[in-house]
Design a protein around this motif. Structure first.
Motif, PDB file in Angstrom:
ATOM      1  N   TYR A 148       0.796  -1.237  -0.055  1.00 12.08           N
ATOM      2  CA  TYR A 148       0.101   0.039  -0.101  1.00 12.08           C
ATOM      3  C   TYR A 148       0.986   1.230  -0.010  1.00 12.08           C
ATOM      4  CZ  TYR A 148       0.568   1.231   4.977  1.00 12.08           C
ATOM      5  OH  TYR A 148       0.992   1.553   6.237  1.00 12.08           O
ATOM      6  N   ASP A 155       0.834   5.884  -0.016  1.00 12.80           N
ATOM      7  CA  ASP A 155       0.208   7.040   0.606  1.00 12.80           C
ATOM      8  C   ASP A 155      -0.895   7.596  -0.478  1.00 12.80           C
ATOM      9  OD1 ASP A 155       1.090   7.011   3.212  1.00 12.80           O
ATOM     10  OD2 ASP A 155       2.923   8.531   2.693  1.00 12.80           O
ATOM     11  N   THR A 156      -0.572   7.476  -1.881  1.00  6.68           N
ATOM     12  CA  THR A 156      -1.367   8.032  -2.766  1.00  6.68           C
ATOM     13  C   THR A 156      -1.564   7.449  -4.061  1.00  6.68           C
ATOM     14  OG1 THR A 156      -1.555   9.939  -4.163  1.00  6.68           O
ATOM     15  CG2 THR A 156       0.590   9.891  -3.508  1.00  6.68           C
ATOM     16  N   SER A 161      -7.883  10.807  -0.239  1.00  9.82           N
ATOM     17  CA  SER A 161      -6.842  11.132   0.647  1.00  9.82           C
ATOM     18  C   SER A 161      -6.886  11.739   1.944  1.00  9.82           C
ATOM     19  CB  SER A 161      -5.687  12.034  -0.183  1.00  9.82           C
ATOM     20  OG  SER A 161      -5.972  13.239  -0.600  1.00  9.82           O
ATOM     21  N   LEU A 162      -8.065  12.762   1.738  1.00 13.15           N
ATOM     22  CA  LEU A 162      -8.259  13.440   3.444  1.00 13.15           C
ATOM     23  C   LEU A 162      -8.834  12.407   4.163  1.00 13.15           C
ATOM     24  CD1 LEU A 162      -9.913  16.820   1.672  1.00 13.15           C
ATOM     25  CD2 LEU A 162      -7.628  16.278   2.565  1.00 13.15           C
ATOM     26  N   LYS A 207      -7.742   9.298   4.528  1.00 16.52           N
ATOM     27  CA  LYS A 207      -6.725   8.496   4.679  1.00 16.52           C
ATOM     28  C   LYS A 207      -7.224   7.039   4.189  1.00 16.52           C
ATOM     29  CE  LYS A 207      -4.112  11.154   7.964  1.00 16.52           C
ATOM     30  NZ  LYS A 207      -3.426  11.005   9.362  1.00 16.52           N
ATOM     31  N   ARG A 236      -6.450   3.508   2.407  1.00 21.29           N
ATOM     32  CA  ARG A 236      -5.438   3.112   1.855  1.00 21.29           C
ATOM     33  C   ARG A 236      -5.556   1.854   0.922  1.00 21.29           C
ATOM     34  NH1 ARG A 236      -3.689   7.559   3.036  1.00 21.29           N
ATOM     35  NH2 ARG A 236      -2.017   7.942   4.494  1.00 21.29           N
ATOM     36  N   ARG A 263      -9.310   2.192   5.823  1.00 22.39           N
ATOM     37  CA  ARG A 263      -8.935   3.515   6.265  1.00 22.39           C
ATOM     38  C   ARG A 263      -8.083   3.754   7.460  1.00 22.39           C
ATOM     39  NH1 ARG A 263     -14.279   7.223   7.680  1.00 22.39           N
ATOM     40  NH2 ARG A 263     -14.380   7.071   5.503  1.00 22.39           N
ATOM     41  N   GLY A 264      -6.984   4.623   7.222  1.00 25.30           N
ATOM     42  CA  GLY A 264      -5.780   4.667   8.311  1.00 25.30           C
ATOM     43  C   GLY A 264      -4.773   3.998   8.170  1.00 25.30           C
ATOM     44  N   ASP A 265      -3.460   4.238   8.561  1.00 22.11           N
ATOM     45  CA  ASP A 265      -2.251   3.836   8.532  1.00 22.11           C
ATOM     46  C   ASP A 265      -2.289   2.489   9.368  1.00 22.11           C
ATOM     47  OD1 ASP A 265      -1.408   5.297   6.605  1.00 22.11           O
ATOM     48  OD2 ASP A 265      -0.205   6.576   7.954  1.00 22.11           O
ATOM     49  N   GLY A 307       6.040   6.750   0.943  1.00 30.36           N
ATOM     50  CA  GLY A 307       5.214   5.973   1.763  1.00 30.36           C
ATOM     51  C   GLY A 307       4.535   4.814   1.361  1.00 30.36           C
TER      52      GLY A 307
END
Length: 284
Positions: free
Chosen positions: A161, A163-164, A183-184, A186, A188, A206-208, A274
């Protein structure tokens, strides 16, 4: 019985560590990275971290190894006294490299050759080259490599995965990956290659923290409890990869981490910073 002298030829998209390439005398056909007239050779004269430093102002293009590069490499293999060639390349759905390699080798009837479409990318392809290199060292014959390598394709997987998806889209590599990623929020996407060798989204998280957890879960599911080779890959995220190491060992108890590295420059171009990735080869 005399051991056959078999050359292993890969493209740089297989993302093998330099130390492994040197140890097993592997020949590499490198991708090219182009910055508006500046051309660099993947794995030779471009540090992948430089690619990140130039983002987002400069997003280069990549191109496959030229016919001449592959031709020169094959001629060198023959000059070095090898009796046959096993070529291992990234998916034909993600790169035309395999077509170039196949075409060049077809012109060299003086040396038997076999080209494997890994239907994968990065260490998903690289693990198959590592498996072949070790089998060659153990004395496996060319005919047996041709038989067993295609069967190993299903045992290799890379999951990652980032970041973008902006860089994947900019490079035209989006394939079957969903482009609806907030992206806002988050969100992934966890990406892999499907059975045909195309990129696909295997999960949207959603979320790292949740993405890392899911990445480990998917890797564990693919391992099926078998002994495995494992790889931890990162794109300008070494600390995150290091933090994931104990979790990966816990998730796949029969796994052995055999590769840990920053992905090569040509892959960094399409994934951006990322990135976290896990490679798995079952029953090595």
């Amino acid at each position: 019985m005399k051991r056959e002298k078999i050359a292993l030829l890969v493209d740089s998209g297989c993302d093998l560590e330099a130390s492994f390439i040197q140890k097993y005398s592997i020949y590499v056909a490198p991708f090219l990275v182009n910055y508006d007239g500046e051309e660099y050779t993947d794995g030779v004269d471009l540090d992948p971290l430089e690619v990140y430093r130039r983002f987002p102002q400069q997003i280069p293009k990549t191109s496959t190894p030229s016919i001449q590069t592959v031709e020169d490499t094959v001629r060198q293999i023959i000059a070095d006294g090898y009796e046959s060639i096993v070529a291992i390349d990234v998916s034909d759905q993600l790169s035309s490299t395999i077509s170039t390699v196949s075409m060049v080798l077809s012109e060299h009837s003086e040396i038997p050759s076999f080209v494997l479409n890994t239907k994968n990318i990065s260490i998903g392809s690289g693990f198959l080259a590592m498996w072949a290199a070790k089998k060659i060292k153990e004395g496996m014959r060319f005919a047996d490599l041709k038989k067993y390598l295609p069967e190993k394709v299903k045992d290799s997987k890379v999951l990652f995965y980032m970041d973008t998806l902006d860089y994947l889209k900019a490079g035209g590599r989006i394939g079957g990956v969903t482009s609806v990623v907030g992206s806002l929020l988050k969100i992934r996407p966890i990406i892999s290659c499907d059975a045909d060798g195309r990129y696909e989204t295997v999960a949207l998280i959603r979320g790292d923290k949740n993405a890392k957890k899911k990445l480990l879960e998917l890797a564990g599911t693919f391992s099926q409890g078998n002994p495995c080779w494992l790889a931890l890959l990162n794109g300008a995220a070494p600390e995150e990869a290091e933090a994931m190491k104990p979790m990966l060992k816990k998730e796949i108890r029969k796994g052995k981490i055999v590769a840990e590295h920053q992905i090569t420059a040509s892959l960094a171009v399409h994934t951006g910073p990322g990135l976290l990735g896990i490679g798995i080869l079952r029953n090595p």
